[in-house]
Design a protein around this motif. Structure first.
Motif, mmCIF file in Angstrom:
data_model
loop_
_atom_site.group_PDB
_atom_site.id
_atom_site.type_symbol
_atom_site.label_atom_id
_atom_site.label_comp_id
_atom_site.label_asym_id
_atom_site.label_seq_id
_atom_site.Cartn_x
_atom_site.Cartn_y
_atom_site.Cartn_z
ATOM 1 N N ASN A 153 0.730 1.108 -4.796
ATOM 2 C CA ASN A 153 -0.273 0.108 -5.170
ATOM 3 C C ASN A 153 0.441 -0.970 -5.976
ATOM 4 O O ASN A 153 0.309 -1.035 -7.191
ATOM 5 N N ASP A 212 -6.997 -1.556 -7.257
ATOM 6 C CA ASP A 212 -6.615 -0.503 -6.315
ATOM 7 C C ASP A 212 -6.708 -1.070 -4.905
ATOM 8 O O ASP A 212 -7.799 -1.229 -4.362
ATOM 9 N N HIS A 234 -6.208 0.213 -2.202
ATOM 10 C CA HIS A 234 -6.730 1.166 -1.217
ATOM 11 C C HIS A 234 -8.247 1.262 -1.253
ATOM 12 O O HIS A 234 -8.829 1.985 -0.446
ATOM 13 N N THR A 274 -1.643 -0.517 -10.779
ATOM 14 C CA THR A 274 -2.565 0.506 -11.242
ATOM 15 C C THR A 274 -3.070 0.289 -12.669
ATOM 16 O O THR A 274 -4.268 0.450 -12.922
ATOM 17 N N LEU A 316 0.794 -1.223 0.000
ATOM 18 C CA LEU A 316 0.000 0.000 0.000
ATOM 19 C C LEU A 316 0.827 1.273 0.000
ATOM 20 O O LEU A 316 0.270 2.358 -0.203
#
Length: 823
Positions: free
Chosen positions: A727, A751, A753, A746, A718
């Motif tokens: 990422n 993702d 997150h 990406t 992360l």
């Protein structure tokens, strides 16, 4: 001077453009630097989504695009009327492209101007060999955003060149129609001021074309072109400079040096141009440098208000310097990493009708009275209108304004909206009124706004935190009234919408229903699409099954063809056409797209299926976790039926391993996981022969370090510790720090997150490990890669302990495994 003025008036009285729409002629849309376009009717929260909006076309350019693209509508060029987008590159080129297409006569630039001639020894400046600075890469040419004088049809731009061993910066005035030099240009930039600061000779400081970096955008106001400078990588000697050039004659009219009796104090502002008010005053912020108001008016780490030229000088009319200036200077916490935003005037009678907002690396937001900035108070900043400490994690750019909201995009932080003047308070809210869920890495964001007056507000931004790993930029759009509602991002259909390689500090330009994105060697244009064919849906969810299954494919678009693959490869319109349900008799991955006449091709959807032929006593937690058969270490615990490696506590490290060694030479493992409130740092899937209590460091080590020998770990990372991005995934052995090398997730649309549930599968057959990752919430986001590795040799045997590790550091994440199976 008389002849030049006469020519300028002629051009003003007989312009060769016919305005048909919005124009964006300066950095962040206007001299207040609000970043807002209030005349956008085509792009609305209801139409900006991955099925209706995406990349329309791209144009190749010859360098990195750090400058914001500029836009002029209705120009007559070559006998035809064009909307035109202007792009400047670090290869010292300026392009004029048709803003609406790249076909036919618009396939090539309407014109292109280059300021180099290698055959004559005139080149760009090499980032490494000439300035030893990787801040701007791979070369330095045009960095600051140009500015356009629309009535006179002139684009002003500063180009930096190396000419047979000497270095020059020049102000060019280019005709919008032809690209030809105007106003007797170019003007070679030269300046000197009295002072005994660093680099002075005989009591004077001279402008150094090599040392000074023209990063801030150009400003056009009061009949002057204002240009500001800082340095390359803080390489001394340098100073902050601002020079005002007559916009008609290109003659220098006035100069200001921020540290004539000291050093540094550059005008960086993350590329933001100086702001200007209606009275002819210029506002900008300086970075680390000498601050001394008594001896020489040196103004490092200050917001500075400059007046109109007087006696060849730009007078300092007012300033504000934070009380902790010396601390900011010592810790490289530049105030001037962020640009100045002039807020709309408040009603007559307000305590402070003319306000500005500014913030820098420290994360404090300052609300200042433009008529009385506040000066310097060595004890506190109580003299200013408002101060919000810790509002964000540091700005390398500037905020945007719309409809009584100010939007900040700080690094290692979420996008935040603060309300302004609620209840006629004349203040900002002290906490955000809405935020995004996604945390953005360095260097953060400079948002732009499109809206139709006070309605249909959209916050646009370019995520560029993958710049250091040569990853792509990501264009994102948020509902301006609620940043928790992301409307669109280019990763949702990365195969179609990739804007190009990420470039630091890039700012999107929104005009007349399109969004213009500068990237590495590319301009991309986004806008409304033909309606997309409905994304294929699977009748069977991804998962582990004990027997042969059947999966049916469908789409919501009538008469659409579905094309599919069963080996994990990306389908095309040449792939087999789906006609009847597909048998899934063996472990594999089905991927599909749909296409219908009059529609664009759908995104590719994926489903991962594992057929478990027989159990071998390995982990079987497909219905959730219990403590049976597992060893927990560090922060690991059960959260219901979830295996929780870390929670919202700093510097946690946790691991969990299955008590019985599993076969390490041939295996398949599937697990689902979720990272909630995910900022840092990440988890790994790990095979090791250190033992059941194996546990590494917290933070960037992800609970995996060199204490875990004879091991293989694949990470889900992360946070950017070594340039791997925020990422990423990657494979590591024998406790190697899980930083780089790494693979940026990406481009796949994944993702980590997002807070979504992810389905992960690893298959190993003795020579290579295949990794697959799917976003369960959005099956169009899929990642696959293969690692060549001899796991048996690496772990020192035919079996190993299998499990997971995780860690947090100064930033947090709740990191949980939901299900797990290995056979």
């Amino acid at each position: 001077m008389t002849n030049s003025l006469s020519l300028g008036l002629c051009c003003f009285l007989a312009p060769v453009f016919a305005q048909t729409g919005v124009n964006v002629t300066t950095y962040h849309n206007d001299n207040s630097r609000t970043g807002q376009n209030l005349s956008e009717s085509l792009l609305t929260p209801g139409t900006v989504n991955t099925s209706q909006f995406g990349k329309l076309f791209s144009q190749a350019v010859d360098g990195y695009v750090y400058a914001q693209p500029l836009y002029v509508s209705g120009l007559k060029i070559g006998g035809a009327t064009h909307n035109v987008v202007y792009v400047a590159t670090e290869h010292d080129s300026v392009y004029a492209f048709d803003a609406d297409g790249n076909k036919g006569a618009s396939a090539n630039p309407l014109w292109k101007v280059s300021f180099i001639n290698p055959a004559q020894g005139i080149t760009t400046v090499d980032s490494n060999a000439d300035i030893n600075c990787g801040d701007l890469v791979p070369e330095v040419g045009i960095t600051g955003t140009p500015v356009i004088d629309l009535p006179r049809n002139i684009l002003y731009v500063v180009a930096k060149t190396k000419e047979n061993g000497l270095f020059f910066q020049r102000l060019h005035a280019l005709d919008l129609i032809t690209g030809a030099e105007r106003s007797g240009g170019p003007a070679t930039i030269e300046a000197a001021v009295a002072g005994h600061g660093v680099g002075s000779v005989n009591g004077h400081i001279s402008f150094d074309a090599l040392q000074e970096s023209q990063r801030a955008g150009l400003a056009l106001a009061n009949g002057y072109v204002y240009i500001s400078w800082a340095s390359h990588c803080d390489h001394d000697p340098y100073h902050g400079w601002t020079i005002a050039y007559n916009s008609i004659s290109l003659k220098p009219e006035a100069v200001w040096n921020s540290s004539a009796n000291g050093t540094r104090g550059g005008v960086w502002q993350g590329g933001a141009a100086p702001a200007a008010d209606m009275n002819g005053n210029l506002f900008q912020a300086t970075g680390n440098g000498t601050f001394d108001l008594t001896a020489g008016m040196d103004l490092g780490d200050s917001v500075v208000k400059l007046g109109l030229p007087v006696s060849k000088k730009l007078p300092v009319l007012d300033s504000f310097t934070p009380f902790n200036e010396s601390s900011l200077n010592r810790s490289d916490a530049d105030l001037g990493s962020g640009g100045v935003l002039l807020l709309p005037d408040l009603a007559a009678g307000s305590a402070h009708p003319h306000l500005l907002v500014q913030s820098g690396k420290q994360g404090t937001v300052y609300l200042l009275d433009r008529d009385h900035l506040g000066g310097f108070n060595p004890v506190s900043d109580a003299q200013i209108v408002q101060e919000i400490p810790g509002a964000h994690n540091g700005v390398w750019g500037m905020p945007a304004y719309w409809n009584n909201n100010v939007y900040f995009g700080a690094q290692s932080d979420v996008l935040k909206a603060f309300s302004f003047n609620a209840g006629n308070s004349g203040l900002l809210s002290t906490t955000p009124t809405s935020t995004s869920s996604l945390v953005y890495g360095y260097p953060g964001l400079t948002p732009s706004i499109s809206a139709s007056g006070a309605g249909n507000g959209i916050v646009w931004l370019l995520q560029s935190d993958a710049y250091s790993s040569n990853g792509p930029a990501v264009l994102r759009a948020y509902d301006a009234t609620n940043l928790a509602n992301e409307l669109y991002d280019s990763n949702q259909n990365s195969a179609r919408d990739n804007p190009g390689g990420a470039v630091k500090f890039a700012v999107p330009t929104v005009a007349n229903g399109k969004v213009y994105v500068g990237a590495a060697y590319q301009l991309s244009v986004f806008g409304p699409l033909a309606p997309a064919t409905g994304t294929p849906a699977f009748s069977l969810a991804s998962g582990v099954y004990s027997t042969t299954q059947t999966v049916a494919l469908s789409t919501t678009t009538p008469d659409a063809e579905i094309h599919y693959t069963v080996d994990g490869s990306t389908p095309t319109q040449l792939s087999p056409i789906y006609k009847t349900p597909l048998p899934v008799a063996a472990t594999g991955t089905v991927r599909a797209l749909a296409n219908a006449k009059g529609h664009s091709i759908s995104p590719v959807a994926s489903a991962i299926y594992t057929i478990q032929r027989k159990a071998n006593g390995g982990p079987d937690y497909l219905s959730g976790f219990t403590a049976a058969g597992l060893t927990f270490n560090g922060s690991t615990l059960l959260n219901g039926a979830r295996l929780q490696l870390t929670s919202q506590i700093g510097s946690e490290a946790g691991s969990a391993f299955f008590n019985t060694p599993v076969r390490a030479t041939v295996f398949t493992t599937d697990f689902t996981f979720q990272l909630t409130n995910a900022v840092a740092d990440g988890i790994t899937f790990c095979l090791q022969n250190t033992g059941l209590t194996a546990l590494g460091f917290a933070g960037g080590s992800l609970g995996y370090d060199n204490s875990i020998g004879q091991s293989v770990a694949v990470k889900f990372d992360l946070f950017d510790n070594q340039g791997e991005g925020v990422n990423s995934t990657g494979i590591y052995t024998d406790g190697q720090f899980p930083g780089v090398p790494a693979i940026d997730l990406t481009p796949s649309g994944i993702d980590l997150h997002s807070g979504h549930v992810f389905y992960s599968r690893f298959r190993y057959a003795g020579t290579s490990l295949t990794q697959e990752l799917l976003d369960v919430n959005d099956p169009t986001k899929y990642f696959r890669t293969v690692y060549p590795i001899d796991i048996g040799a690496t772990v020192g045997g035919i079996s190993a302990y299998a499990g997971f590790t995780g860690g947090t550091g100064g930033l947090l994440a709740t990191q949980e495994i939901l299900t797990w199976n290995l056979f």
